[in-house]
Write a protein that holds these residues in place. Structure first.
Motif, PDB file in Angstrom:
ATOM      1  N   TRP A  44      53.156  22.542 107.649  1.00 13.47           N
ATOM      2  CA  TRP A  44      54.476  22.760 108.243  1.00 13.47           C
ATOM      3  C   TRP A  44      54.665  24.335 108.264  1.00 13.47           C
ATOM      4  CZ3 TRP A  44      59.731  22.905 105.464  1.00 13.47           C
ATOM      5  CH2 TRP A  44      60.681  22.936 106.413  1.00 13.47           C
ATOM      6  N   ASP A  45      55.281  24.775 109.447  1.00 12.68           N
ATOM      7  CA  ASP A  45      55.654  26.180 109.667  1.00 12.68           C
ATOM      8  C   ASP A  45      56.951  26.342 109.148  1.00 12.68           C
ATOM      9  OD1 ASP A  45      56.929  25.325 111.767  1.00 12.68           O
ATOM     10  OD2 ASP A  45      55.684  26.360 113.079  1.00 12.68           O
ATOM     11  N   GLY A  46      57.651  25.601 108.717  1.00 17.97           N
ATOM     12  CA  GLY A  46      59.179  25.896 108.358  1.00 17.97           C
ATOM     13  C   GLY A  46      59.991  25.572 109.600  1.00 17.97           C
ATOM     14  N   MET A  97      49.689  11.497  93.543  1.00 19.96           N
ATOM     15  CA  MET A  97      49.340  12.259  94.584  1.00 19.96           C
ATOM     16  C   MET A  97      50.118  13.523  94.841  1.00 19.96           C
ATOM     17  SD  MET A  97      46.898  12.674  97.156  1.00 19.96           S
ATOM     18  CE  MET A  97      46.448  10.896  97.447  1.00 19.96           C
ATOM     19  N   THR A  98      49.182  14.679  94.506  1.00 23.65           N
ATOM     20  CA  THR A  98      49.898  15.958  94.675  1.00 23.65           C
ATOM     21  C   THR A  98      49.874  16.540  95.951  1.00 23.65           C
ATOM     22  OG1 THR A  98      49.094  16.580  92.467  1.00 23.65           O
ATOM     23  CG2 THR A  98      49.710  18.330  93.990  1.00 23.65           C
ATOM     24  N   VAL A  99      51.158  16.893  96.653  1.00 22.78           N
ATOM     25  CA  VAL A  99      51.374  16.902  98.059  1.00 22.78           C
ATOM     26  C   VAL A  99      51.562  18.509  97.950  1.00 22.78           C
ATOM     27  CG1 VAL A  99      52.642  17.150 100.104  1.00 22.78           C
ATOM     28  CG2 VAL A  99      52.360  14.870  98.694  1.00 22.78           C
ATOM     29  N   VAL A 100      50.743  19.277  99.026  1.00 21.91           N
ATOM     30  CA  VAL A 100      50.710  20.662  99.020  1.00 21.91           C
ATOM     31  C   VAL A 100      50.859  20.943 100.738  1.00 21.91           C
ATOM     32  CG1 VAL A 100      49.232  22.773  98.875  1.00 21.91           C
ATOM     33  CG2 VAL A 100      48.927  21.050  97.141  1.00 21.91           C
ATOM     34  N   CYS A 101      51.962  21.610 100.716  1.00 22.09           N
ATOM     35  CA  CYS A 101      52.180  22.203 102.222  1.00 22.09           C
ATOM     36  C   CYS A 101      51.868  23.672 102.403  1.00 22.09           C
ATOM     37  CB  CYS A 101      53.714  22.114 102.382  1.00 22.09           C
ATOM     38  SG  CYS A 101      54.413  22.525 103.988  1.00 22.09           S
ATOM     39  N   VAL A 102      51.259  23.844 103.577  1.00 18.96           N
ATOM     40  CA  VAL A 102      50.713  25.143 103.924  1.00 18.96           C
ATOM     41  C   VAL A 102      51.237  25.378 105.377  1.00 18.96           C
ATOM     42  CG1 VAL A 102      48.733  25.104 102.684  1.00 18.96           C
ATOM     43  CG2 VAL A 102      48.467  24.266 104.998  1.00 18.96           C
ATOM     44  N   ASN A 120      45.366  26.965 110.429  1.00 17.83           N
ATOM     45  CA  ASN A 120      44.336  28.105 109.972  1.00 17.83           C
ATOM     46  C   ASN A 120      44.320  28.153 108.338  1.00 17.83           C
ATOM     47  OD1 ASN A 120      42.356  30.347 110.458  1.00 17.83           O
ATOM     48  ND2 ASN A 120      44.156  31.471 109.627  1.00 17.83           N
ATOM     49  N   ALA A 121      45.365  28.091 107.987  1.00 19.51           N
ATOM     50  CA  ALA A 121      45.885  28.184 106.565  1.00 19.51           C
ATOM     51  C   ALA A 121      45.029  26.828 105.751  1.00 19.51           C
ATOM     52  CB  ALA A 121      47.432  28.201 106.099  1.00 19.51           C
ATOM     53  N   ARG A 122      45.084  25.712 106.636  1.00 18.16           N
ATOM     54  CA  ARG A 122      44.349  24.576 105.876  1.00 18.16           C
ATOM     55  C   ARG A 122      42.821  24.841 105.922  1.00 18.16           C
ATOM     56  NH1 ARG A 122      42.239  21.939 103.152  1.00 18.16           N
ATOM     57  NH2 ARG A 122      42.207  19.574 102.940  1.00 18.16           N
ATOM     58  N   THR A 178      56.488  17.340  98.653  1.00 23.17           N
ATOM     59  CA  THR A 178      55.762  18.300  98.423  1.00 23.17           C
ATOM     60  C   THR A 178      56.207  18.981  97.201  1.00 23.17           C
ATOM     61  OG1 THR A 178      55.667  19.199 100.716  1.00 23.17           O
ATOM     62  CG2 THR A 178      55.449  20.925  99.308  1.00 23.17           C
ATOM     63  N   VAL A 179      55.202  19.372  96.342  1.00 22.32           N
ATOM     64  CA  VAL A 179      55.362  19.928  95.075  1.00 22.32           C
ATOM     65  C   VAL A 179      54.869  21.269  94.876  1.00 22.32           C
ATOM     66  CG1 VAL A 179      55.369  17.870  93.705  1.00 22.32           C
ATOM     67  CG2 VAL A 179      53.082  18.943  94.115  1.00 22.32           C
ATOM     68  N   PHE A 180      54.161  21.755  95.993  1.00 18.97           N
ATOM     69  CA  PHE A 180      53.395  23.053  95.847  1.00 18.97           C
ATOM     70  C   PHE A 180      53.458  23.576  97.240  1.00 18.97           C
ATOM     71  CE2 PHE A 180      50.007  26.276  95.800  1.00 18.97           C
ATOM     72  CZ  PHE A 180      49.929  26.697  94.553  1.00 18.97           C
ATOM     73  N   TRP A 181      54.196  24.708  97.600  1.00 20.07           N
ATOM     74  CA  TRP A 181      54.496  25.287  98.996  1.00 20.07           C
ATOM     75  C   TRP A 181      53.691  26.684  99.281  1.00 20.07           C
ATOM     76  CZ3 TRP A 181      59.543  27.854 100.710  1.00 20.07           C
ATOM     77  CH2 TRP A 181      59.276  28.020 102.286  1.00 20.07           C
ATOM     78  N   VAL A 182      53.213  26.726 100.398  1.00 16.24           N
ATOM     79  CA  VAL A 182      52.869  28.069 100.728  1.00 16.24           C
ATOM     80  C   VAL A 182      53.579  28.683 101.908  1.00 16.24           C
ATOM     81  CG1 VAL A 182      50.693  29.721 101.335  1.00 16.24           C
ATOM     82  CG2 VAL A 182      50.465  27.569  99.749  1.00 16.24           C
ATOM     83  N   PRO A 183      54.485  29.499 101.811  1.00 23.21           N
ATOM     84  CA  PRO A 183      55.064  29.731 103.136  1.00 23.21           C
ATOM     85  C   PRO A 183      54.279  30.481 104.054  1.00 23.21           C
ATOM     86  CG  PRO A 183      56.347  30.436 101.074  1.00 23.21           C
ATOM     87  CD  PRO A 183      55.079  29.767 100.736  1.00 23.21           C
ATOM     88  N   GLN A 184      54.922  30.995 105.289  1.00 24.07           N
ATOM     89  CA  GLN A 184      54.429  31.768 106.124  1.00 24.07           C
ATOM     90  C   GLN A 184      54.215  33.307 105.402  1.00 24.07           C
ATOM     91  OE1 GLN A 184      55.023  31.470 110.497  1.00 24.07           O
ATOM     92  NE2 GLN A 184      56.649  30.123 109.819  1.00 24.07           N
ATOM     93  N   VAL A 185      53.842  34.084 105.918  1.00 25.72           N
ATOM     94  CA  VAL A 185      53.678  35.633 105.280  1.00 25.72           C
ATOM     95  C   VAL A 185      54.886  36.091 105.374  1.00 25.72           C
ATOM     96  CG1 VAL A 185      52.494  37.706 105.246  1.00 25.72           C
ATOM     97  CG2 VAL A 185      51.098  35.824 105.700  1.00 25.72           C
ATOM     98  N   GLU A 186      55.697  36.670 104.411  1.00 22.76           N
ATOM     99  CA  GLU A 186      56.754  37.200 104.248  1.00 22.76           C
ATOM    100  C   GLU A 186      57.923  36.424 104.997  1.00 22.76           C
ATOM    101  OE1 GLU A 186      56.413  41.348 105.367  1.00 22.76           O
ATOM    102  OE2 GLU A 186      55.017  42.018 103.807  1.00 22.76           O
ATOM    103  N   ASP A 187      58.052  35.323 104.853  1.00 26.16           N
ATOM    104  CA  ASP A 187      58.981  34.262 105.374  1.00 26.16           C
ATOM    105  C   ASP A 187      60.208  34.376 104.951  1.00 26.16           C
ATOM    106  OD1 ASP A 187      60.468  32.099 106.772  1.00 26.16           O
ATOM    107  OD2 ASP A 187      59.053  30.476 105.776  1.00 26.16           O
ATOM    108  N   CYS A 188      61.228  34.867 105.608  1.00 20.61           N
ATOM    109  CA  CYS A 188      62.651  35.137 105.455  1.00 20.61           C
ATOM    110  C   CYS A 188      63.637  34.493 106.075  1.00 20.61           C
ATOM    111  CB  CYS A 188      62.911  36.713 105.304  1.00 20.61           C
ATOM    112  SG  CYS A 188      62.749  37.179 106.802  1.00 20.61           S
ATOM    113  N   THR A 189      63.298  33.639 106.789  1.00 18.88           N
ATOM    114  CA  THR A 189      64.471  32.858 107.532  1.00 18.88           C
ATOM    115  C   THR A 189      64.743  31.437 107.170  1.00 18.88           C
ATOM    116  OG1 THR A 189      62.608  32.055 109.216  1.00 18.88           O
ATOM    117  CG2 THR A 189      63.842  34.147 109.845  1.00 18.88           C
TER     118      THR A 189
END
Length: 304
Positions: free
Chosen positions: A27-29, A1-6, A10-12, A40-51
């Motif tokens: 997960w919003d972090g 199973m390939t786990v992708v985190c968004v 809304n992103a989902r 998770t092997v593929f992560w999409v962070p929040q836009v311009e996440d820096c924290t």
């Protein structure tokens, strides 16, 4: 199973259907970590996440790909662990940002701020304006955004001149800026923020621009020395349009708010209704490439 985190529900939804064998978690972090986050092997962070990036990466020890939904990557690249591939959304937002460049350039040349203020005050106040025909527009940053901006400028009979860190066919090097700037009617900044571009537009750079020239920044605020630009705007020698600035968000009472010859937009160049759908169409395609074992696009850092 390939786990992708968004980052959110809304992103989902925007991500849409994916191949069998792909599980998407949200997960919003921050806050409670979802089950399977550690897988998770593929992560999409929040836009311009820096924290708290180090902690977020630690929570995903099996991560292989971090896919951004923005073209900028300066806030995250130094935190990406070895072995994790970082990809950007290069090409997704270029058309919208290039349209913003055209909007503020035309608004400035055609004196729209003057006419809007006259309308607000109920005054009929004609003023001679200018157009883009034969204007020499220096575009510093020859990536997707720079190319898209140049293409639009040509349709207005302007003469775009592209500049990149290193010269190549049809593109000048940044080392040539001292000779290029004095001939520029408009200077557009589309560069990524790097050690080389931080503070690039300083007092010396601005002094080389001719009287009445226009500076447009859709790159990053730290590319421009704010105090040096304020001095030129206050003197009335130069004009500017800033979608990004330093500091940002611009605090109440900051002198930029009242600076003459300036259009400010609040980092809004890419804020259009289709930004999310376009970004996650790219993410969907990237997940499919990853699952199929194909090469990813827009790779910034391939891991080690």
């Amino acid at each position: 199973m390939t786990v992708v985190c968004v980052p959110d529900s809304n992103a989902r939804e925007l991500l849409g259907a994916l191949p069998d064998g792909v599980e998407v978690i949200v997960w919003d972090g921050e806050g409670t970590k979802p089950e399977r986050l550690a897988e998770t092997v593929f992560w999409v962070p929040q836009v311009e996440d820096c924290t708290n990036l180090a902690e977020k990466f630690e929570a995903m020890p099996k991560l292989e790909v971090t896919q951004l939904t923005s073209a900028g990557f300066e806030d995250i690249i130094d935190h990406v662990p070895d072995g994790v591939t970082l990809c950007t959304a290069r090409g997704v937002h270029g058309s919208a940002v290039a349209e913003m460049v055209m909007t503020v350039v035309l608004a400035t040349l055609r004196r729209l701020p003057h006419f809007v203020e006259a309308q607000r005050q109920g005054r009929w106040e004609p003023m001679e304006a200018d157009d883009l025909r034969a204007k020499r527009v220096l575009i510093i940053g020859a990536g997707d955004l720079g190319e898209q901006t140049a293409r639009r400028l040509r349709s207005f009979d302007a003469a775009p001149v592209l500049v990149a860190h290193t010269a190549r066919e049809g593109i000048h090097a940044t080392s040539e800026l001292p000779s290029l700037l004095p001939e520029a009617d408009v200077v557009v900044l589309t560069v990524p923020l790097t050690p080389d571009t931080t503070g690039l537009v300083d007092a010396e750079f601005l002094a080389r621009m001719p009287d009445g020239a226009l500076l447009v920044n859709v790159a990053r605020g730290k590319v421009v020395d704010t105090d040096a630009l304020l001095a030129e705007l206050t003197s009335g020698r130069l004009r500017a349009a800033l979608d990004v600035m330093e500091p940002e968000p611009l605090p109440e009472g900051h002198p930029l708010w009242k600076a003459p010859n300036l259009i400010i937009t609040p980092h809004a160049a890419g804020s259009i209704a289709q930004a999310g759908p376009r970004a996650f169409a790219l993410v969907n395609a990237q997940v499919r490439r990853f699952v199929a074992g194909d090469d990813l696009v827009n790779v910034v850092n391939g891991g080690s």
